[in-house]
Write a protein that holds these residues in place. Structure first.
Motif, mmCIF file in Angstrom:
data_model
loop_
_atom_site.group_PDB
_atom_site.id
_atom_site.type_symbol
_atom_site.label_atom_id
_atom_site.label_comp_id
_atom_site.label_asym_id
_atom_site.label_seq_id
_atom_site.Cartn_x
_atom_site.Cartn_y
_atom_site.Cartn_z
ATOM 1 N N GLY A 147 8.487 1.664 -4.795
ATOM 2 C CA GLY A 147 8.955 0.572 -3.956
ATOM 3 C C GLY A 147 9.470 1.124 -2.638
ATOM 4 N N PRO A 148 10.112 0.295 -1.828
ATOM 5 C CA PRO A 148 10.614 0.748 -0.529
ATOM 6 C C PRO A 148 11.530 1.963 -0.608
ATOM 7 C CG PRO A 148 10.649 -1.631 -0.622
ATOM 8 C CD PRO A 148 10.270 -1.164 -2.002
ATOM 9 N N ALA A 149 12.407 2.004 -1.606
ATOM 10 C CA ALA A 149 13.327 3.142 -1.713
ATOM 11 C C ALA A 149 12.558 4.447 -1.861
ATOM 12 C CB ALA A 149 14.272 2.942 -2.897
ATOM 13 N N TRP A 150 11.450 4.407 -2.586
ATOM 14 C CA TRP A 150 10.647 5.607 -2.798
ATOM 15 C C TRP A 150 9.930 6.025 -1.521
ATOM 16 C CZ3 TRP A 150 12.021 2.533 -6.759
ATOM 17 C CH2 TRP A 150 12.331 3.122 -7.979
ATOM 18 N N TYR A 151 9.323 5.053 -0.786
ATOM 19 C CA TYR A 151 8.625 5.501 0.424
ATOM 20 C C TYR A 151 9.589 5.848 1.548
ATOM 21 C CZ TYR A 151 8.135 0.350 1.650
ATOM 22 O OH TYR A 151 8.310 -0.989 1.901
ATOM 23 N N MET A 152 10.813 5.358 1.484
ATOM 24 C CA MET A 152 11.828 5.819 2.436
ATOM 25 C C MET A 152 12.213 7.264 2.142
ATOM 26 S SD MET A 152 14.239 2.411 2.525
ATOM 27 C CE MET A 152 13.549 0.824 3.016
ATOM 28 N N ALA A 153 12.346 7.579 0.861
ATOM 29 C CA ALA A 153 12.752 8.939 0.472
ATOM 30 C C ALA A 153 11.616 9.944 0.636
ATOM 31 C CB ALA A 153 13.242 8.933 -0.974
ATOM 32 N N ARG A 154 10.414 9.591 0.146
ATOM 33 C CA ARG A 154 9.302 10.529 0.175
ATOM 34 C C ARG A 154 8.566 10.522 1.514
ATOM 35 N NH1 ARG A 154 7.756 13.104 -4.166
ATOM 36 N NH2 ARG A 154 8.662 12.593 -6.188
ATOM 37 N N SER A 176 0.829 -1.202 0.000
ATOM 38 C CA SER A 176 0.000 0.000 0.000
ATOM 39 C C SER A 176 0.866 1.256 0.000
ATOM 40 C CB SER A 176 -0.928 -0.002 1.223
ATOM 41 O OG SER A 176 -1.831 -1.089 1.177
ATOM 42 N N LEU A 177 1.939 1.225 0.792
ATOM 43 C CA LEU A 177 2.868 2.362 0.815
ATOM 44 C C LEU A 177 3.531 2.562 -0.548
ATOM 45 C CD1 LEU A 177 4.563 1.818 4.294
ATOM 46 C CD2 LEU A 177 3.076 3.736 3.660
ATOM 47 N N ALA A 178 3.887 1.455 -1.199
ATOM 48 C CA ALA A 178 4.514 1.549 -2.525
ATOM 49 C C ALA A 178 3.563 2.198 -3.527
ATOM 50 C CB ALA A 178 4.934 0.161 -3.006
ATOM 51 N N GLN A 179 2.269 1.827 -3.451
ATOM 52 C CA GLN A 179 1.273 2.455 -4.320
ATOM 53 C C GLN A 179 1.126 3.935 -4.018
ATOM 54 O OE1 GLN A 179 -1.599 2.106 -6.688
ATOM 55 N NE2 GLN A 179 0.038 0.844 -7.500
ATOM 56 N N LEU A 180 1.105 4.271 -2.744
ATOM 57 C CA LEU A 180 0.894 5.656 -2.337
ATOM 58 C C LEU A 180 2.010 6.570 -2.827
ATOM 59 C CD1 LEU A 180 -0.801 7.663 -0.615
ATOM 60 C CD2 LEU A 180 0.709 7.078 1.301
ATOM 61 N N TYR A 181 3.251 6.115 -2.693
ATOM 62 C CA TYR A 181 4.401 6.983 -2.993
ATOM 63 C C TYR A 181 5.011 6.730 -4.380
ATOM 64 C CZ TYR A 181 4.258 8.319 1.926
ATOM 65 O OH TYR A 181 3.872 8.812 3.142
ATOM 66 N N LYS A 182 4.258 6.094 -5.276
ATOM 67 C CA LYS A 182 4.758 5.829 -6.617
ATOM 68 C C LYS A 182 4.914 7.128 -7.402
ATOM 69 C CE LYS A 182 0.077 5.149 -8.408
ATOM 70 N NZ LYS A 182 -0.928 4.168 -8.892
ATOM 71 N N GLU A 183 5.648 7.066 -8.496
ATOM 72 C CA GLU A 183 5.787 8.211 -9.396
ATOM 73 C C GLU A 183 5.966 7.698 -10.817
ATOM 74 O OE1 GLU A 183 10.474 9.316 -9.059
ATOM 75 O OE2 GLU A 183 9.261 9.806 -7.311
ATOM 76 N N ARG A 184 5.808 8.584 -11.795
ATOM 77 C CA ARG A 184 5.944 8.181 -13.200
ATOM 78 C C ARG A 184 7.366 8.420 -13.684
ATOM 79 N NH1 ARG A 184 0.847 7.457 -15.602
ATOM 80 N NH2 ARG A 184 -0.868 8.497 -14.504
ATOM 81 N N ALA A 225 3.945 -1.176 -6.939
ATOM 82 C CA ALA A 225 3.951 0.240 -7.330
ATOM 83 C C ALA A 225 3.747 0.428 -8.818
ATOM 84 C CB ALA A 225 5.272 0.879 -6.904
ATOM 85 N N ALA A 226 4.083 -0.591 -9.609
ATOM 86 C CA ALA A 226 3.983 -0.465 -11.067
ATOM 87 C C ALA A 226 2.553 -0.554 -11.563
ATOM 88 C CB ALA A 226 4.819 -1.559 -11.741
ATOM 89 N N ALA A 227 1.632 -0.954 -10.688
ATOM 90 C CA ALA A 227 0.240 -1.118 -11.102
ATOM 91 C C ALA A 227 -0.518 0.196 -11.046
ATOM 92 C CB ALA A 227 -0.452 -2.153 -10.207
ATOM 93 N N ALA A 228 -1.437 0.379 -11.993
ATOM 94 C CA ALA A 228 -2.428 1.453 -11.903
ATOM 95 C C ALA A 228 -3.625 0.820 -11.211
ATOM 96 C CB ALA A 228 -2.799 1.962 -13.287
ATOM 97 N N SER A 229 -3.636 0.883 -9.895
ATOM 98 C CA SER A 229 -4.556 0.099 -9.078
ATOM 99 C C SER A 229 -6.020 0.432 -9.345
ATOM 100 C CB SER A 229 -4.238 0.333 -7.599
ATOM 101 O OG SER A 229 -4.920 -0.588 -6.788
ATOM 102 N N PHE A 230 -6.850 -0.615 -9.311
ATOM 103 C CA PHE A 230 -8.290 -0.434 -9.445
ATOM 104 C C PHE A 230 -8.996 -1.249 -8.369
ATOM 105 C CE2 PHE A 230 -12.571 -1.239 -10.919
ATOM 106 C CZ PHE A 230 -12.962 0.005 -11.381
ATOM 107 N N PRO A 231 -9.872 -0.606 -7.555
ATOM 108 C CA PRO A 231 -10.205 0.820 -7.583
ATOM 109 C C PRO A 231 -8.995 1.688 -7.246
ATOM 110 C CG PRO A 231 -11.086 -0.224 -5.615
ATOM 111 C CD PRO A 231 -10.568 -1.323 -6.477
ATOM 112 N N PRO A 232 -9.040 2.981 -7.629
ATOM 113 C CA PRO A 232 -7.872 3.858 -7.481
ATOM 114 C C PRO A 232 -7.597 4.235 -6.026
ATOM 115 C CG PRO A 232 -9.724 5.098 -8.325
ATOM 116 C CD PRO A 232 -10.167 3.665 -8.302
ATOM 117 N N HIS A 233 -7.087 3.286 -5.287
ATOM 118 C CA HIS A 233 -6.794 3.485 -3.865
ATOM 119 C C HIS A 233 -5.583 2.627 -3.520
ATOM 120 C CE1 HIS A 233 -7.239 3.748 0.465
ATOM 121 N NE2 HIS A 233 -8.202 4.639 0.304
ATOM 122 N N PRO A 234 -4.618 3.149 -2.768
ATOM 123 C CA PRO A 234 -3.408 2.365 -2.441
ATOM 124 C C PRO A 234 -3.716 1.038 -1.771
ATOM 125 C CG PRO A 234 -3.111 4.656 -1.802
ATOM 126 C CD PRO A 234 -4.549 4.515 -2.209
#
Length: 476
Positions: free
Chosen positions: A128-135, A111-119, A283-292
């Motif tokens: 992924g973990p590196a992103w939620y550690m940084a952001r 869920s954290l990976a989805q929340l803090y993903k970027e394009r 994190a690579a998924a465009a989750s449906f429904p659109p929620h982490p």
């Protein structure tokens, strides 16, 4: 070297990792409102919704199959056999425990990976973990450390484990030289990883369910053939898990410790809950429904399928054959082949060899995707560096067919522990955010509406997010 690695493993897994994994799992089980139990009946609905395609990422099902490809490898066969020979039948029980508790940990990290993903520059979601550690934590140095651990683990060490099991299995079944096996694996891997993230995901969404079904169906048929032995085996698993069988001999403490350590260690190597690998696919998924939380729930299914279904299938094969201890020094995948031969005849070894080839090959491909993903975080994703990573990955696959099994497994255990410690520290620090994600999702479900994540409701979190990741989410 093996003695040194054994000492490090005993130190890490003898106490630190056991308490950390169980503690984190129980913490997130409570913080998320026991989400793995509350939503077990929703797994089918979540899986059905995972096929929905959204712009900018993989479908949730493709992300699930990619993560399952990494999870479902030689650990589901050779790892289970190693756990049973080291900790007895009771190790299977502790594998189950690690999966049930680990489902909450997997929900948290994914869920954290989805929340803090970027394009990325191609419009594909990365995270992924590196992103939620940084952001999320504002600790980029921690993300860099984790990325280096992951590159070492998934670009190098874990692929040697997979290749080693394939080489042993094909050598035993078909007398195929390890060198030939290595060349074949290298060629197949290169052909796949050149397809890129989307191409590999499209391939894995067909291959992974097929290979898992083959192994599970075979195990179910064998279990039905020997159905009268199943109650006895289940009793022995429970009794051995708590050392009751050995109590009379005065070895209960040691046996309980061995079963607990072996079961949780191999369970984690198999289902990867808390390790920090699966979030790279989530994190690579465009989750449906659109929620982490939606992707977190889908990835919980992966933990359940991996350990409760596939690993249990392997355990039944080994235990039905009565191979609870190493046969003349034989362990790992060869022990599974011996067990299958005893149960169904001479073709059993060949069948196991074909299954482990599929399992290990898809794991190697998914492992590479995880490693490449972290090159993006380190801002090293130039064509030159990507080809360098591919070359090193293929070299380690080749080397893995020639290394001895104990050294390979011990290296994997050490690096897995280091990754897990870093990742679990991060998600525990971010547990308030996990609670918000879970509560927001459950609130909307109770209202009977499709959950949609609205960053505007949580200003503190919104300022940490990549601008393009959730701003285009439709508000209710």
């Amino acid at each position: 070297m093996p003695d040194f690695l054994s000492f490090i493993n005993d130190m890490l897994w003898g106490s630190v990792m056991i308490y950390l994994l169980l503690g984190a799992g129980m913490w997130f089980t409570w913080r998320t409102g026991y989400i793995q139990f509350r939503y077990v009946r929703q797994f089918g609905k979540s899986l059905k919704g995972s096929f929905s395609s959204q712009e900018g990422g993989l479908t949730s099902f493709q992300a699930l199959c990619t993560s399952l490809a990494a999870r479902v490898g030689s650990g589901n066969l050779a790892g289970v056999a190693l756990a049973i020979t080291a900790g007895g039948p009771g190790a299977v029980f502790w594998m189950w425990v690690s999966a049930i508790i680990g489902m909450a940990t997997s929900f948290a990290e994914c869920s954290l990976a989805q929340l803090y993903k970027e394009r990325d520059s191609q419009g594909q979601f990365r995270g992924g973990p590196a992103w939620y550690m940084a952001r999320g934590l504002g600790m980029r140095w921690m993300g860099v450390l984790f990325s280096l651990f992951l590159l070492l683990a998934y670009g190098l060490i874990f692929n040697t484990v997979q290749a080693n099991s394939v080489a042993l299995a094909l050598s035993y079944a078909f007398h195929l030289p390890a060198f030939i096996t290595g060349l074949g694996l290298v060629a197949l891997t290169l052909l796949c990883i050149m397809r890129g993230l989307r191409g590999v995901a499209r391939l894995l969404q067909w291959v992974v369910p097929f290979m898992a079904l083959i192994w599970v169906i075979a195990s179910v048929l064998i279990s039905l053939w020997y159905v009268e032995q199943l109650p006895v085996i289940l009793v022995r698993i429970i009794r051995s898990a708590f050392g009751w069988q050995e109590a009379a001999a005065g070895a209960v403490g040691y046996t309980l410790s061995q079963a607990l350590t072996s079961g949780i260690q191999r369970g984690m190597f198999s289902n990867e809950a808390g390790l920090g690998s699966t979030p790279n696919a989530a994190a690579a998924a465009a989750s449906f429904p659109p929620h982490p939380a939606a992707q977190g729930i889908v990835q919980m299914i992966g933990v359940f399928v991996d350990t409760m279904v596939i690993c249990t299938a392997s355990a039944m094969v080994v235990l039905l054959a009565g191979h609870e201890t190493s046969l003349n020094g034989i362990a790992g995948i060869t022990l599974v082949q011996h067990a299958m031969e005893d149960l169904i005849g001479s073709g059993g070894a060949s069948f196991v060899a074909c299954v482990v080839l599929l399992f290990a090959f898809t794991s190697i491909v998914a492992n590479y995707l995880y490693a490449e993903n972290n090159l993006f975080f380190l801002q090293l994703h130039t064509p030159r560096n990507i080809w360098l990573l591919r070359a090193v990955t293929l070299l380690m696959v080749m080397a893995g067919t020639l290394l001895s099994l104990p050294v390979v497994w011990q290296l994997a255990d050490v690096i897995m522990a280091l990754m897990a410690i870093t990742n679990l520290t991060a998600i525990l620090l971010l547990s308030p955010v996990v609670r918000i994600i879970a509560s927001d999702y459950l609130r909307q479900r109770k209202l009977g509406v499709r959950p949609v994540f609205d960053p505007a409701r949580y200003p503190d979190i919104k300022q940490q997010l990549a601008p393009e990741s959730w701003d285009d989410t439709p508000h209710q």
